[in-house]
Design a protein around this motif. Structure first.
Motif, mmCIF file in Angstrom:
data_model
loop_
_atom_site.group_PDB
_atom_site.id
_atom_site.type_symbol
_atom_site.label_atom_id
_atom_site.label_comp_id
_atom_site.label_asym_id
_atom_site.label_seq_id
_atom_site.Cartn_x
_atom_site.Cartn_y
_atom_site.Cartn_z
ATOM 1 N N CYS A 112 34.989 34.172 34.871
ATOM 2 C CA CYS A 112 36.343 34.723 34.729
ATOM 3 C C CYS A 112 37.255 34.255 35.856
ATOM 4 C CB CYS A 112 36.278 36.244 34.706
ATOM 5 S SG CYS A 112 35.473 36.919 33.242
ATOM 6 N N ALA A 140 38.301 30.647 35.221
ATOM 7 C CA ALA A 140 39.291 30.584 34.147
ATOM 8 C C ALA A 140 40.676 30.938 34.681
ATOM 9 C CB ALA A 140 38.889 31.524 33.010
ATOM 10 N N TRP A 141 40.738 31.908 35.579
ATOM 11 C CA TRP A 141 42.023 32.253 36.202
ATOM 12 C C TRP A 141 42.523 31.106 37.079
ATOM 13 C CZ3 TRP A 141 43.045 32.927 41.489
ATOM 14 C CH2 TRP A 141 44.325 33.404 41.782
ATOM 15 N N LYS A 191 39.400 20.297 41.344
ATOM 16 C CA LYS A 191 40.669 20.553 40.666
ATOM 17 C C LYS A 191 41.823 19.825 41.338
ATOM 18 C CE LYS A 191 42.092 24.575 39.578
ATOM 19 N NZ LYS A 191 42.696 24.156 38.297
ATOM 20 N N ASP A 210 42.019 28.031 36.737
ATOM 21 C CA ASP A 210 42.473 26.933 35.875
ATOM 22 C C ASP A 210 43.880 27.167 35.334
ATOM 23 O OD1 ASP A 210 40.067 25.664 36.277
ATOM 24 O OD2 ASP A 210 39.209 26.226 34.339
ATOM 25 N N ARG A 211 44.319 28.407 35.313
ATOM 26 C CA ARG A 211 45.668 28.715 34.826
ATOM 27 C C ARG A 211 46.726 28.648 35.930
ATOM 28 N NH1 ARG A 211 42.618 32.922 32.331
ATOM 29 N NH2 ARG A 211 43.505 34.491 33.736
ATOM 30 N N GLN A 212 46.274 28.482 37.188
ATOM 31 C CA GLN A 212 47.207 28.496 38.313
ATOM 32 C C GLN A 212 47.603 27.075 38.712
ATOM 33 O OE1 GLN A 212 48.117 31.588 38.835
ATOM 34 N NE2 GLN A 212 46.468 32.059 37.385
ATOM 35 N N THR A 243 46.286 40.662 38.559
ATOM 36 C CA THR A 243 45.726 40.279 37.266
ATOM 37 C C THR A 243 44.266 40.691 37.265
ATOM 38 O OG1 THR A 243 47.196 38.376 37.001
ATOM 39 C CG2 THR A 243 45.161 38.367 35.717
#
Length: 245
Positions: free
Chosen positions: A118, A121-122, A210, A124-126, A26
């Motif tokens: 960036c 942000a990645w 997180k 946070d999507r995992q 990605t």
């Protein structure tokens, strides 16, 4: 092996090896010195996240990631997430900071850099990793050491296994203090899930906030030749992941 890190050659070689191992990239951000890619290979086991190259003058981490790929380390059924080169501009210029002079590993709260913004942000999507391992180097040390952040509140036996695995190359950095931190044992800093400076979050603190329950930050001595630094970091990763359920 040369002690010179060949950044332009690293990118296509890593891409080739990661793709062959079943990883998908990605694109997180494009810099003037090359892209930042995150790589993922889904699996049914625990989520494990590895990162390297956030400081551009620490090339052994990216090269250890490449070595692990070549040796087939990622054959297990863990859900793998890896970011091998988070600071392309720094790696290209052999300097710690990015092109704007930011230490990216102190930017996971203020997000002054596009790289950290960036990347976060990645993340946070995992899915939240069960284990995070970050590969670093320290020019002031003569031995190997690690930071452990453990949300359970108790040091793990895994730290001993890591230090034992690294011992063919480096002794544990002696205490009683390393890098301004009191040692739990030689080579082992047991760190709270809080930053040393309130506004300067490193990646490991961001992951702890997180909810990542366990993380290790490895530090190999960058004053030593490159080959043992690469080998020690790769051995530490193997040991850290060996006992995951």
């Amino acid at each position: 092996m040369s002690d010179v890190f060949d950044w332009p050659a690293f990118l296509p070689e890593f891409h080739r090896e990661a793709t062959a191992a079943g990883f998908s990239p990605t694109l997180l951000h494009e810099t003037e010195s090359g892209p930042i890619h995150a790589w993922e290979r889904p699996g049914h086991g625990p989520v494990v996240y590895l990162s390297a190259g956030i400081h551009g003058d620490e090339p052994a981490g990216p090269m250890a990631m490449l070595r692990l790929l070549k040796e087939g380390f990622f054959a297990t059924d863990h859900h793998w997430l890896i970011c091998p080169a988070l600071n392309p501009n720094g790696l290209a210029c052999h300097v710690r900071e990015n092109a704007d002079g930011h230490d990216l590993n102190r930017d996971y709260l203020a997000f002054k850099s596009e790289e950290a913004r960036c990347h976060a942000a990645w993340l946070d999507r995992q899915p939240t990793p069960a284990l995070f391992v970050s590969l670093h180097e320290d020019w002031e040390s003569s031995g190997f050491y690690l930071y452990e952040i453990n949300l359970s509140g108790s040091p793990t036996e895994t730290a001993h296994r890591i230090l034992d695995a690294v011992s063919p190359w480096f002794h544990p950095e002696p205490g009683p203090e390393i890098d301004g931190h009191t040692c739990h044992e030689p080579g082992w800093i047991y760190h709270s899930a809080e930053p040393d400076l309130p506004e300067s979050w490193p990646e490991a603190i961001y992951l702890a906030k997180k909810g990542c329950p366990l993380s290790f930050t490895f530090e190999s001595p960058s004053s030593s030749p490159l080959e043992p630094r690469i080998a020690s970091l790769a051995a530490g990763v193997r040991a850290a992941c060996e006992y995951l359920d």
